[in-house]
Scaffold this motif. Sequence first.
Motif, PDB file in Angstrom:
ATOM      1  N   GLY A  35       0.593  -1.282  -0.098  1.00 54.63           N
ATOM      2  CA  GLY A  35       0.041   0.016  -0.042  1.00 54.63           C
ATOM      3  C   GLY A  35       0.927   1.184  -0.073  1.00 54.63           C
ATOM      4  O   GLY A  35       0.384   2.436   0.005  1.00 54.63           O
ATOM      5  N   HIS A  36       2.335   1.159  -0.120  1.00 60.11           N
ATOM      6  CA  HIS A  36       2.889   2.243  -0.148  1.00 60.11           C
ATOM      7  C   HIS A  36       3.443   2.624  -1.755  1.00 60.11           C
ATOM      8  O   HIS A  36       3.293   1.552  -2.355  1.00 60.11           O
ATOM      9  N   GLN A  37       3.477   4.002  -1.980  1.00 63.53           N
ATOM     10  CA  GLN A  37       4.132   4.181  -3.044  1.00 63.53           C
ATOM     11  C   GLN A  37       5.583   4.815  -3.157  1.00 63.53           C
ATOM     12  O   GLN A  37       5.967   4.623  -1.921  1.00 63.53           O
ATOM     13  N   LEU A  38       6.118   4.582  -4.357  1.00 62.05           N
ATOM     14  CA  LEU A  38       7.745   4.929  -4.247  1.00 62.05           C
ATOM     15  C   LEU A  38       7.951   6.034  -5.105  1.00 62.05           C
ATOM     16  O   LEU A  38       7.425   6.292  -6.165  1.00 62.05           O
ATOM     17  N   VAL A  39       9.260   6.472  -5.013  1.00 58.94           N
ATOM     18  CA  VAL A  39       9.709   7.343  -5.859  1.00 58.94           C
ATOM     19  C   VAL A  39      11.248   6.969  -5.965  1.00 58.94           C
ATOM     20  O   VAL A  39      11.969   6.927  -5.303  1.00 58.94           O
ATOM     21  N   PHE A  69      19.965   2.091  -7.960  1.00 57.21           N
ATOM     22  CA  PHE A  69      18.695   2.397  -7.662  1.00 57.21           C
ATOM     23  C   PHE A  69      18.552   3.181  -6.034  1.00 57.21           C
ATOM     24  O   PHE A  69      18.979   2.584  -5.261  1.00 57.21           O
ATOM     25  N   TYR A  70      18.112   4.433  -6.432  1.00 55.27           N
ATOM     26  CA  TYR A  70      17.430   5.327  -5.121  1.00 55.27           C
ATOM     27  C   TYR A  70      16.282   5.230  -5.121  1.00 55.27           C
ATOM     28  O   TYR A  70      15.520   5.856  -5.885  1.00 55.27           O
ATOM     29  N   LEU A  71      15.565   4.406  -4.065  1.00 53.30           N
ATOM     30  CA  LEU A  71      14.200   4.344  -3.852  1.00 53.30           C
ATOM     31  C   LEU A  71      13.792   4.861  -2.599  1.00 53.30           C
ATOM     32  O   LEU A  71      14.345   4.398  -1.516  1.00 53.30           O
ATOM     33  N   GLN A  72      12.848   5.664  -2.437  1.00 52.64           N
ATOM     34  CA  GLN A  72      12.396   6.312  -1.274  1.00 52.64           C
ATOM     35  C   GLN A  72      10.767   6.170  -1.222  1.00 52.64           C
ATOM     36  O   GLN A  72       9.975   6.407  -2.238  1.00 52.64           O
ATOM     37  N   ARG A  73       9.931   5.873  -0.126  1.00 48.01           N
ATOM     38  CA  ARG A  73       8.736   5.942  -0.059  1.00 48.01           C
ATOM     39  C   ARG A  73       8.288   7.150  -0.018  1.00 48.01           C
ATOM     40  O   ARG A  73       8.747   8.317   0.571  1.00 48.01           O
ATOM     41  N   PHE A  74       7.081   7.274  -0.720  1.00 53.63           N
ATOM     42  CA  PHE A  74       6.456   8.428  -1.253  1.00 53.63           C
ATOM     43  C   PHE A  74       5.824   8.679   0.149  1.00 53.63           C
ATOM     44  O   PHE A  74       5.050   8.144   0.801  1.00 53.63           O
ATOM     45  N   VAL A  75       5.698  10.090   0.427  1.00 52.22           N
ATOM     46  CA  VAL A  75       5.143  10.779   1.357  1.00 52.22           C
ATOM     47  C   VAL A  75       3.959  11.656   0.920  1.00 52.22           C
ATOM     48  O   VAL A  75       4.103  12.642   0.206  1.00 52.22           O
ATOM     49  N   LEU A  90      25.115  17.400   8.900  1.00 55.25           N
ATOM     50  CA  LEU A  90      25.791  17.323   7.966  1.00 55.25           C
ATOM     51  C   LEU A  90      27.041  18.393   7.886  1.00 55.25           C
ATOM     52  O   LEU A  90      27.768  18.345   6.958  1.00 55.25           O
ATOM     53  N   ASP A  91      27.088  19.262   8.997  1.00 59.32           N
ATOM     54  CA  ASP A  91      28.193  19.945   9.067  1.00 59.32           C
ATOM     55  C   ASP A  91      28.563  21.046   8.040  1.00 59.32           C
ATOM     56  O   ASP A  91      29.686  21.081   7.274  1.00 59.32           O
ATOM     57  N   MET A  92      27.492  21.907   7.714  1.00 60.99           N
ATOM     58  CA  MET A  92      27.483  22.852   6.688  1.00 60.99           C
ATOM     59  C   MET A  92      27.252  24.213   7.245  1.00 60.99           C
ATOM     60  O   MET A  92      26.751  24.622   8.394  1.00 60.99           O
ATOM     61  N   GLY A  93      27.877  25.144   6.380  1.00 60.87           N
ATOM     62  CA  GLY A  93      27.888  26.758   7.062  1.00 60.87           C
ATOM     63  C   GLY A  93      26.389  27.130   6.625  1.00 60.87           C
ATOM     64  O   GLY A  93      25.666  27.987   7.498  1.00 60.87           O
ATOM     65  N   TYR A  94      25.952  26.857   5.574  1.00 58.56           N
ATOM     66  CA  TYR A  94      24.471  27.196   5.109  1.00 58.56           C
ATOM     67  C   TYR A  94      23.954  25.884   4.480  1.00 58.56           C
ATOM     68  O   TYR A  94      24.539  25.087   3.658  1.00 58.56           O
ATOM     69  N   ALA A  95      22.316  25.994   4.149  1.00 53.44           N
ATOM     70  CA  ALA A  95      21.989  24.924   3.510  1.00 53.44           C
ATOM     71  C   ALA A  95      20.557  25.413   3.060  1.00 53.44           C
ATOM     72  O   ALA A  95      19.795  25.921   4.118  1.00 53.44           O
ATOM     73  N   GLY A  96      19.979  24.766   2.288  1.00 52.60           N
ATOM     74  CA  GLY A  96      18.362  24.799   2.127  1.00 52.60           C
ATOM     75  C   GLY A  96      17.850  23.381   2.298  1.00 52.60           C
ATOM     76  O   GLY A  96      18.142  22.283   1.706  1.00 52.60           O
ATOM     77  N   VAL A  97      16.907  23.393   3.306  1.00 52.25           N
ATOM     78  CA  VAL A  97      16.512  21.879   3.904  1.00 52.25           C
ATOM     79  C   VAL A  97      15.096  21.831   3.254  1.00 52.25           C
ATOM     80  O   VAL A  97      14.121  22.772   3.557  1.00 52.25           O
ATOM     81  N   ASP A  98      14.819  20.649   2.701  1.00 49.03           N
ATOM     82  CA  ASP A  98      13.489  20.276   2.317  1.00 49.03           C
ATOM     83  C   ASP A  98      12.817  19.345   3.175  1.00 49.03           C
ATOM     84  O   ASP A  98      13.248  18.270   3.534  1.00 49.03           O
ATOM     85  N   ILE A  99      11.605  19.881   3.720  1.00 50.56           N
ATOM     86  CA  ILE A  99      10.754  19.020   4.731  1.00 50.56           C
ATOM     87  C   ILE A  99       9.391  18.913   4.248  1.00 50.56           C
ATOM     88  O   ILE A  99       8.864  19.958   3.791  1.00 50.56           O
ATOM     89  N   ILE A 100       9.034  17.629   4.311  1.00 49.31           N
ATOM     90  CA  ILE A 100       7.712  17.591   4.021  1.00 49.31           C
ATOM     91  C   ILE A 100       6.746  17.085   5.279  1.00 49.31           C
ATOM     92  O   ILE A 100       7.434  16.370   6.126  1.00 49.31           O
ATOM     93  N   ARG A 101       5.483  17.448   5.484  1.00 49.53           N
ATOM     94  CA  ARG A 101       4.561  16.945   6.378  1.00 49.53           C
ATOM     95  C   ARG A 101       3.326  16.076   5.942  1.00 49.53           C
ATOM     96  O   ARG A 101       2.898  16.304   5.043  1.00 49.53           O
ATOM     97  N   ASP A 102       3.288  14.805   6.507  1.00 51.08           N
ATOM     98  CA  ASP A 102       2.173  14.033   5.945  1.00 51.08           C
ATOM     99  C   ASP A 102       0.768  14.471   6.364  1.00 51.08           C
ATOM    100  O   ASP A 102       0.809  15.322   7.282  1.00 51.08           O
ATOM    101  N   HIS A 103       0.041  13.731   6.201  1.00 55.38           N
ATOM    102  CA  HIS A 103      -1.219  13.791   6.402  1.00 55.38           C
ATOM    103  C   HIS A 103      -1.686  13.742   7.939  1.00 55.38           C
ATOM    104  O   HIS A 103      -2.755  14.078   8.432  1.00 55.38           O
ATOM    105  N   HIS A 104      -0.789  13.085   8.777  1.00 51.71           N
ATOM    106  CA  HIS A 104      -0.890  12.926  10.034  1.00 51.71           C
ATOM    107  C   HIS A 104      -0.252  14.041  10.709  1.00 51.71           C
ATOM    108  O   HIS A 104      -0.229  14.062  12.042  1.00 51.71           O
TER     109      HIS A 104
END
Length: 314
Positions: free
Chosen positions: A141-145, A176-182, A242-256
Motif C-alpha cells: 500500500g505504499h507508493q515509491l519515488v 537504484f535510489y528508492l524512497q517511500r512517497f510521503v 551534515l556540518d555545513m555553513g549554510y543549506a536549504g533543507v526540504d521538509i515534508i509534512r504527511d497527512h498525520h
Amino acid sequence: MSRIAIITDDPGWHGARLREALAAKGYGYSYVSLTACRLNLESGSLPVLLPGFEDGLPDGVFVRGVPGGSLDQVVFYLDVLHALKLLGIPVYNDGRAVERTVDKAMTSFLLQRAGIPTPPTWVLGSRDEAFALAERELRAGHQLVSKPLFGSQGQGLQRYEKPEDLAGLSDSNGVFYLQRFVSCGEQPHDFRVFVIRGKAVAAMRRCGVTWLNNVAQGARCEPARLDDLLLCRMAEDAVKVLDMGYAGVDIIRDHHGRYSVLEVNSIPAWKGLQSVSKVSIADLLVDDFLSLCVPRSDEGGIVKAPLPLEEGVG
C-alpha cells in the motif's frame, strides 16, 4: 581591495545578488569555473591556480556551483575545493559539505543514523532486488519515488503507484535510489527552510502543480513563518549533522502532521524563497561568509592569519 572567488559556470540571478552584497561590504569578486582551475604542484608556484587570481589566492571562495562530468572530473573539481581549504582559504560551503549532500544516498544515511526523521529509503545496485523491494512496498500500500543519486530541481524523479508502473523502474547509472512517497493530502506541498550558521533564517511553503514541489517544476511559493519550532529545529538539526555553513533543507509534512526531511542542499537556490521573504538572503549569506574570511588591516591591507600547527609541532 580584498577579492572573493565565486565558483560558478552560470552566475545568473544568484551571482548578481552575491556580487551586490559583496560590493556593499567593499569586496571585489571574480566568477570562476572549476573547469578552468588547475593544481600546479611545482616548487615556487601557487599550488592552486584560479583564473583571475594568477598573482595570489582569493581571500575567500563562495561555491555557487560544481559542474557535472565524469567521476574523474567531479573528483578533480572537489580536489580543488579541498586544496583551497587546506591552504587556509575559507570555502563556503566546503568540499566535504558538497560531497555529503550532492550524493543523496549519503545524505539519507547520515540523517537516518542521527535519528532525524526521513522517509524509508533503499539504495542498491541489483535491478532484480530493486524490483522485488519495490513490488513489496507497492503491494503493502505504499507508493515509491526513484531519484538520481546526483541531481537537483526535481529532475529525473519518477513515482510508482502500482505494480504495473514498475516496468519503467528507473536507475541512476546502475544504482537504484528508492524512497517511500510521503502523501501530504490533496494539495501537494512541502517546505524549504534556509539555514545559515545553525539558525533558520527564512522558510517557504512550496505548492506543486503536480506531485513535485520544486520551484523549477512550477511550484508556487508561499511565505512560511519561522515560529513553527519543530519545522525549524528539524532543519537546523539536519544541517548540524551534515556540518555545513549554510543549506536549504526540504521538509515534508504527511497527512498525520509528521515532518520528515527529504533533502539537504549544500548549494541551494533561493530566488523563489527571496520572492516571499522580507530578509535579504544574499546579505545574510555574505555577512556569515565574510566573518570567516581573512580580516582587513587598519591600512586596508590583508592581515594573514597564521596556519594552525600540526599536532606534535612546537
